[in-house]
Design a protein around this motif. Structure first.
Motif, mmCIF file in Angstrom:
data_model
loop_
_atom_site.group_PDB
_atom_site.id
_atom_site.type_symbol
_atom_site.label_atom_id
_atom_site.label_comp_id
_atom_site.label_asym_id
_atom_site.label_seq_id
_atom_site.Cartn_x
_atom_site.Cartn_y
_atom_site.Cartn_z
ATOM 1 N N VAL A 47 0.827 -1.207 0.000
ATOM 2 C CA VAL A 47 0.000 0.000 0.000
ATOM 3 C C VAL A 47 0.862 1.259 0.000
ATOM 4 O O VAL A 47 0.513 2.278 -0.600
ATOM 5 C CB VAL A 47 -0.953 -0.003 1.214
ATOM 6 N N GLY A 48 1.996 1.230 0.682
ATOM 7 C CA GLY A 48 2.787 2.442 0.872
ATOM 8 C C GLY A 48 2.074 3.365 1.847
ATOM 9 O O GLY A 48 1.509 2.911 2.843
ATOM 10 N N THR A 49 2.093 4.659 1.588
ATOM 11 C CA THR A 49 1.366 5.607 2.436
ATOM 12 C C THR A 49 -0.079 5.660 1.958
ATOM 13 O O THR A 49 -0.352 6.132 0.850
ATOM 14 C CB THR A 49 1.987 7.009 2.354
ATOM 15 N N PRO A 50 -1.017 5.171 2.759
ATOM 16 C CA PRO A 50 -2.399 5.066 2.284
ATOM 17 C C PRO A 50 -3.114 6.413 2.274
ATOM 18 O O PRO A 50 -2.793 7.312 3.056
ATOM 19 C CB PRO A 50 -3.048 4.113 3.295
ATOM 20 N N GLY B 115 5.295 5.741 13.551
ATOM 21 C CA GLY B 115 5.990 6.648 12.649
ATOM 22 C C GLY B 115 5.552 6.565 11.204
ATOM 23 O O GLY B 115 6.030 7.331 10.365
ATOM 24 N N HIS B 116 4.635 5.645 10.891
ATOM 25 C CA HIS B 116 4.139 5.500 9.521
ATOM 26 C C HIS B 116 2.788 6.203 9.390
ATOM 27 O O HIS B 116 1.842 5.907 10.122
ATOM 28 C CB HIS B 116 4.010 4.021 9.150
ATOM 29 N N THR B 117 2.682 7.119 8.453
ATOM 30 C CA THR B 117 1.485 7.929 8.282
ATOM 31 C C THR B 117 0.268 7.071 7.951
ATOM 32 O O THR B 117 0.309 6.205 7.076
ATOM 33 C CB THR B 117 1.692 8.952 7.143
ATOM 34 N N LEU C 182 -6.842 0.236 -0.925
ATOM 35 C CA LEU C 182 -6.698 1.083 -2.104
ATOM 36 C C LEU C 182 -8.063 1.480 -2.667
ATOM 37 O O LEU C 182 -8.232 2.591 -3.180
ATOM 38 C CB LEU C 182 -5.854 0.372 -3.160
ATOM 39 N N ALA C 183 -9.054 0.580 -2.556
ATOM 40 C CA ALA C 183 -10.401 0.908 -3.012
ATOM 41 C C ALA C 183 -11.005 2.042 -2.189
ATOM 42 O O ALA C 183 -11.721 2.901 -2.715
ATOM 43 C CB ALA C 183 -11.301 -0.331 -2.934
#
Length: 252
Positions: free
Chosen positions: A30-33, A55-57, A248-249
């Motif tokens: 996904v990376g940064t959703p 620490g992950h957005t 992602l949807a």
């Protein structure tokens, strides 16, 4: 602020090593959703999982349950304060499995919600009707009573921190999903209830999730409904490809 969220309820699944691998894989895909992503992991994994998402957005964790008391002789239980001290932001309350297997009702759930809010947790409050209620056409009456008993005692500031998850019990783990029209109808009904009790601004800012056999192939049509703000996902959250596609949807 966006209302959208996708939360995964892993229930009693995955070992700690499996859970860590699943979180890493989802985050890689996904990376940064574009939406808030919440992993509802088993209690034994919470501290490990918190280290992975810190620490992950737009990533956070939910506990799957908590006790209504702050402390005491309650063997095997976990308090809201224990959760917040290790950085947990959300707690799932009122799930149909807790209602059925642990005998929890909305009076008890209301106490848990109050305790969670006092400790700084955001409750994800689950409500929904069984099949016989749906077939009798009484779903709005029954869900309305659940919402009233669990939430109407809160003040406007408290209710603004609550996420509601509408989960028709007949669609949980059955492979049967509410149609997009059924989901929208109930979500709009819940939002009207909140507006009537707490005001339009509170209702328009409230996140209301759909739960019940959400899959990659139905997520977008559900999430595209104006009052469906995302999902509380069960089985599909245990597969990295499926959960990533649902996330992602929600962000598209």
């Amino acid at each position: 602020m966006s209302r959208t969220m996708v939360a995964g309820n892993w229930k009693m699944n995955t070992t700690p090593s499996q859970g860590a691998s699943l979180i890493r894989e989802v985050m890689e895909k996904v990376g940064t959703p574009a939406t808030r992503v919440v992993f509802g992991v088993p209690a034994i994994q919470l501290m490990q999982a918190q280290e992975l998402v810190a620490g992950h957005t737009n990533y956070a964790l939910a506990a799957q349950n908590m006790h209504q008391e702050a402390n005491g002789a309650y063997t095997g239980e976990i308090s809201a304060e224990m959760l917040t001290e290790v950085g947990i932001e959300y707690v799932i309350l009122g799930h149909s499995e807790r209602r059925d297997y642990a005998g929890e009702d909305d009076d008890l759930i209301n106490v848990k919600i109050q305790r969670a809010l006092e400790a700084g947790l955001q409750p994800i409050y689950c409500c929904g009707e069984k099949l016989d209620i749906r077939e009798a056409g009484n779903q709005e009456l029954v869900v309305g009573k659940q919402v009233e008993q669990a939430l109407y005692s809160l003040d406007p500031d408290q209710i603004s921190k609550v996420i509601i998850a509408y989960e028709p019990v007949w669609a949980i783990g059955t492979g049967v999903t509410a149609s997009k029209e059924q989901a929208q109808e109930m979500h709009a009904s819940i939002r009207r209830m909140i507006a009537n009790q707490f005001g339009t601004d509170v209702a328009q800012n409230m996140t209301i999730l759909y739960g019940g056999s959400v899959k990659p192939n139905n997520a977008k049509e559900l999430f595209d409904q104006p009052d469906v703000d995302g999902g509380l996902v069960g089985g599909a959250s245990l597969d990295a490809d499926s959960f990533a596609a649902i996330i992602l949807a929600a962000g598209s």
